[in-house]
Design an enzyme around this catalytic site. Structure first.
Site, mmCIF file in Angstrom:
data_model
loop_
_atom_site.group_PDB
_atom_site.id
_atom_site.type_symbol
_atom_site.label_atom_id
_atom_site.label_comp_id
_atom_site.label_asym_id
_atom_site.label_seq_id
_atom_site.Cartn_x
_atom_site.Cartn_y
_atom_site.Cartn_z
ATOM 1 N N ARG A 95 45.182 19.585 33.163
ATOM 2 C CA ARG A 95 44.033 19.949 32.342
ATOM 3 C C ARG A 95 44.474 20.925 31.251
ATOM 4 O O ARG A 95 45.359 21.772 31.477
ATOM 5 C CB ARG A 95 43.013 20.618 33.259
ATOM 6 C CG ARG A 95 41.707 21.043 32.607
ATOM 7 C CD ARG A 95 40.848 19.884 32.302
ATOM 8 N NE ARG A 95 39.459 20.243 32.086
ATOM 9 C CZ ARG A 95 38.602 19.429 31.483
ATOM 10 N NH1 ARG A 95 38.992 18.239 31.045
ATOM 11 N NH2 ARG A 95 37.354 19.768 31.321
ATOM 12 N N THR A 368 36.499 9.649 27.480
ATOM 13 C CA THR A 368 37.609 9.923 28.395
ATOM 14 C C THR A 368 38.137 8.544 28.729
ATOM 15 O O THR A 368 37.566 7.542 28.315
ATOM 16 C CB THR A 368 37.053 10.667 29.648
ATOM 17 O OG1 THR A 368 36.762 12.017 29.298
ATOM 18 C CG2 THR A 368 37.969 10.668 30.840
ATOM 19 N N THR A 386 41.886 12.644 29.055
ATOM 20 C CA THR A 386 40.832 12.815 28.052
ATOM 21 C C THR A 386 41.229 13.690 26.872
ATOM 22 O O THR A 386 42.137 14.510 26.960
ATOM 23 C CB THR A 386 39.588 13.455 28.730
ATOM 24 O OG1 THR A 386 38.482 13.413 27.839
ATOM 25 C CG2 THR A 386 39.844 14.888 29.138
ATOM 26 N N ASN A 388 38.300 14.843 25.549
ATOM 27 C CA ASN A 388 36.903 15.275 25.665
ATOM 28 C C ASN A 388 36.002 14.379 24.818
ATOM 29 O O ASN A 388 35.492 13.403 25.315
ATOM 30 C CB ASN A 388 36.707 16.757 25.329
ATOM 31 C CG ASN A 388 35.310 17.214 25.730
ATOM 32 O OD1 ASN A 388 34.730 16.628 26.645
ATOM 33 N ND2 ASN A 388 34.771 18.209 25.067
ATOM 34 N N ASP A 410 34.111 22.218 27.137
ATOM 35 C CA ASP A 410 33.766 22.056 28.556
ATOM 36 C C ASP A 410 33.607 23.398 29.279
ATOM 37 O O ASP A 410 33.208 23.440 30.434
ATOM 38 C CB ASP A 410 34.812 21.193 29.276
ATOM 39 C CG ASP A 410 34.479 19.701 29.177
ATOM 40 O OD1 ASP A 410 33.391 19.362 28.689
ATOM 41 O OD2 ASP A 410 35.321 18.880 29.577
ATOM 42 N N SER A 439 35.751 20.361 34.688
ATOM 43 C CA SER A 439 35.711 18.946 34.305
ATOM 44 C C SER A 439 34.853 18.174 35.295
ATOM 45 O O SER A 439 34.544 18.654 36.382
ATOM 46 C CB SER A 439 37.149 18.403 34.347
ATOM 47 O OG SER A 439 37.153 17.006 34.243
ATOM 48 N N SER A 440 34.482 16.973 34.897
ATOM 49 C CA SER A 440 33.809 16.049 35.828
ATOM 50 C C SER A 440 34.715 14.892 36.214
ATOM 51 O O SER A 440 34.293 13.982 36.934
ATOM 52 C CB SER A 440 32.560 15.457 35.173
ATOM 53 O OG SER A 440 31.601 16.442 34.985
ATOM 54 N N GLY A 461 31.927 11.721 31.064
ATOM 55 C CA GLY A 461 31.437 13.108 31.160
ATOM 56 C C GLY A 461 30.786 13.330 32.508
ATOM 57 O O GLY A 461 31.320 12.945 33.550
HETATM 58 N N1 GLY Z 1 35.882 16.294 29.112
HETATM 59 C C1 GLY Z 1 35.275 15.557 30.130
HETATM 60 C C2 GLY Z 1 35.570 16.067 31.483
HETATM 61 O O1 GLY Z 1 36.564 16.729 31.673
HETATM 62 O O2 GLY Z 1 34.830 15.856 32.403
#
Ligand code: GLY
Length: 559
Positions: A95, A368, A386, A388, A410, A439-440, A461
């Protein structure tokens, strides 16, 4: 034909049961499913050469950076969950991180209000990229082929060029005004590109060539790092060489939990994916969902109410585990899920204001990309990566040939604001130097009775978690195949706003009316497409079925 990559999501008529079933690409030994055929094929080439799923991961990730600049990236980050053929599991967090000079209030004005657009389309929106660190971490731990052989097909692809698909044509045209807004100069993406044209990425080929020759340090300390930092600083960004030098990808323990005879292995914080998925599935498990029809009123009610309660916890508790302490064990406890569902009744929708804790609406970009791989040795990887936003910040470094993320969005730009219950939330995800933003992304692998069963993930997302959920449940509870499950219409609830997002024109009208009568607010406009799932299912005879989402150009290839 050497491998059975087949674009045909076959509509097979099983005459014996007179039922039309959708069956995806199948293969006996190995499979790659990703957002572009070029990337899937490059990943599979590694397996054909005798490489493993990790070699294929590195190759696919790089190929997506060339073939799918919408989300594939060198300027972003991601997460990988793996399960090796001996049953060992793990997860890699690559990340992005907040730069050293980031501050909690960097996106606020003097009145403490969020400045619109500052966290999404300015150089300040860019987090320190993690993708190159991520692929080298994977390669150094598990790779078997020479690195130059893994990266070369992407260099060749960038030079040869990538053909614009119909969907890409539309995307580039849609975002053209944003490219102008984000870039002071014209870039490759300001040219007129139409379906069928070939875009050649010469600068990207040169960047990849330097990475081939100089390794990881090229991106974090070498010429590429210098060009990147010069670009940032001359455009008002705050990322320095020190930020790049300090970046490290991190191995994490995945989140694991059971659901009936399944064991789900998913991403740990700083993604909310695994914890949130566990909370939702724990809440659903006691309801024997298979006794209802898929996408029926009752099935949707159970899922929506489980989602509402899990998402209420998400923004309050979750953040970067290196900065905040997260009660993961308690959140994914099955008794806790039962307590949370105690207030649910089939007779009436719960209202989100009656559910706490929680803090703020989850506002995340829908873009993503995800890919799933299984190799001929039985190793599996599930990767979501991603920038984003669509094309990230839309800021394109022409000299390097790639887009920069806008992942700083985020974070919670305005933490510490008490919610309607007086709880102070979003502190866990406030901006701090060197912190990873929540993040998701939910790259997930599922075992059934101790054996590899499914590899799954998606963009989308905050809807990522619920799309992964529905894909697993469609197969496990409702007996669908992989492609059939991926093709199903999707819905999503995330506590706030208190509405069910529904893919338009795909659900039974009677069911929607029943839900409304029970007090559910439906929104068919907000998200015309929910998720682009790329998944692999192990069939009872040990072969594989791919699920490549027809919502995109996604393609399964195998042998
Ligand atoms: N940027 C989307 C996520 O990390 O969930």
């Amino acid at each position: 034909m050497k491998y059975s990559y087949i674009f045909i999501a076959l509509f097979v008529l099983f005459s014996s049961c007179k039922e039309e079933r959708i069956v995806g690409v199948t293969s006996n030994k190995a499979m790659v499913v990703s957002a572009r055929v070029e990337a899937s094929k490059i990943g599979l080439q590694m397996l054909e050469k005798g490489g493993n799923a990790f070699d294929a991961m590195v190759a696919t990730e790089l190929a997506l950076a060339v073939a799918y600049p919408y989300s594939g990236n060198l300027g972003g980050g991601g997460f990988m969950v793996y399960r090796k053929n001996d049953g060992s599991i793990g997860a890699l967090d690559y990340r992005e991180k907040a730069p050293l000079a980031a501050t909690t209030d960097m996106f606020l004005d003097e009145n403490g209000d969020v400045i619109k657009g500052k966290s999404t389309k300015t150089p300040l929106s860019v987090g320190v990229p993690g993708t190159i660190a991520g692929i080298f971490e994977v390669y150094n731990k598990f790779g078997t082929l020479p690195f130059k052989d893994i990266i070369q097909p992407s260099i060749d692809l960038a030079k040869r060029g990538v053909i614009v698909t119909q969907k890409q044509d539309k995307r580039i045209k849609k975002y053209k005004p944003s490219f102008w807004e984000a870039n002071k100069d014209s870039t490759l993406f300001h040219q007129v590109w139409n379906e069928g044209d070939t875009i050649k990425y010469q600068a990207l080929a040169e960047t990849l060539t330097r990475i081939r020759d100089n390794g990881r340090d090229e991106f974090y300390k070498g010429k590429t790092a210098e060009i990147f930092v010069d670009f940032m600083q001359s455009n008002g960004g705050i990322i320095t060489l020190q930020d790049l030098e300090k970046y490290e990808a991190k191995w994490r323990d995945p989140v694991t939990f059971t659901y009936d005879d399944l064991k789900v292995i998913s991403m740990a914080p700083p993604s909310s994916g695994g914890v949130c998925l566990a909370q939702i599935m724990n809440a659903i498990e006691p309801f024997d969902l298979h006794t209802y029809k898929p996408n029926s009123t009752k099935a949707m009610q159970v899922m929506v109410e489980a989602e509402r309660r899990a998402y209420a916890d998400r923004s309050y508790f979750l953040g970067d585990p290196d900065f905040v302490s997260i009660p993961i064990k308690e959140l994914i406890d099955k008794e806790y899920a039962k307590e949370r569902m105690a207030s649910f009744s089939f007779n009436k929708a719960t209202t989100s204001k009656d559910i706490n804790p929680g803090t703020i609406e989850v506002v995340e970009s829908d873009e993503t990309t995800h890919y799933s791989i299984v190799d001929q040795f039985g190793n599996a990887v599930s990767v979501t990566t991603t920038l984003n936003g669509a094309y990230g910040s839309k800021i394109y470094v022409s000299d390097l040939g790639f887009f920069l993320n806008n992942e700083m969005d985020d974070f919670s730009s305005k933490p510490g604001v008490p919610n309607m219950f007086g709880l102070v939330g979003a502190e866990a995800n406030k901006i701090e130097p060197e912190k990873r933003m929540l993040s998701s992304m939910t790259p997930t692998i599922v075992e059934k009775n101790g054996k590899l069963w499914m590899i799954v993930g998606t963009p989308g997302g905050s809807t990522i978690i619920t799309s992964v959920l529905q894909t697993i449940l469609n197969v496990h509870e409702f007996g669908m195949g992989m492609q059939e499950s991926v093709n199903q219409p999707r819905f999503h609830h995330q506590w706030l706003p208190d509405e069910i997002r529904i893919e338009p024109n795909k659900f039974d009208e009677k069911t929607l009316k029943e839900l409304e009568a029970l007090g559910y607010k439906l929104n068919t406009k907000r998200t015309p497409i929910i998720g682009k799932v790329d998944a692999i299912l192990v069939l009872p005879d040990g072969s594989y079925e791919g699920g490549a989402d027809p919502r995109g150009d996604d393609t399964a290839v195998g042998f």
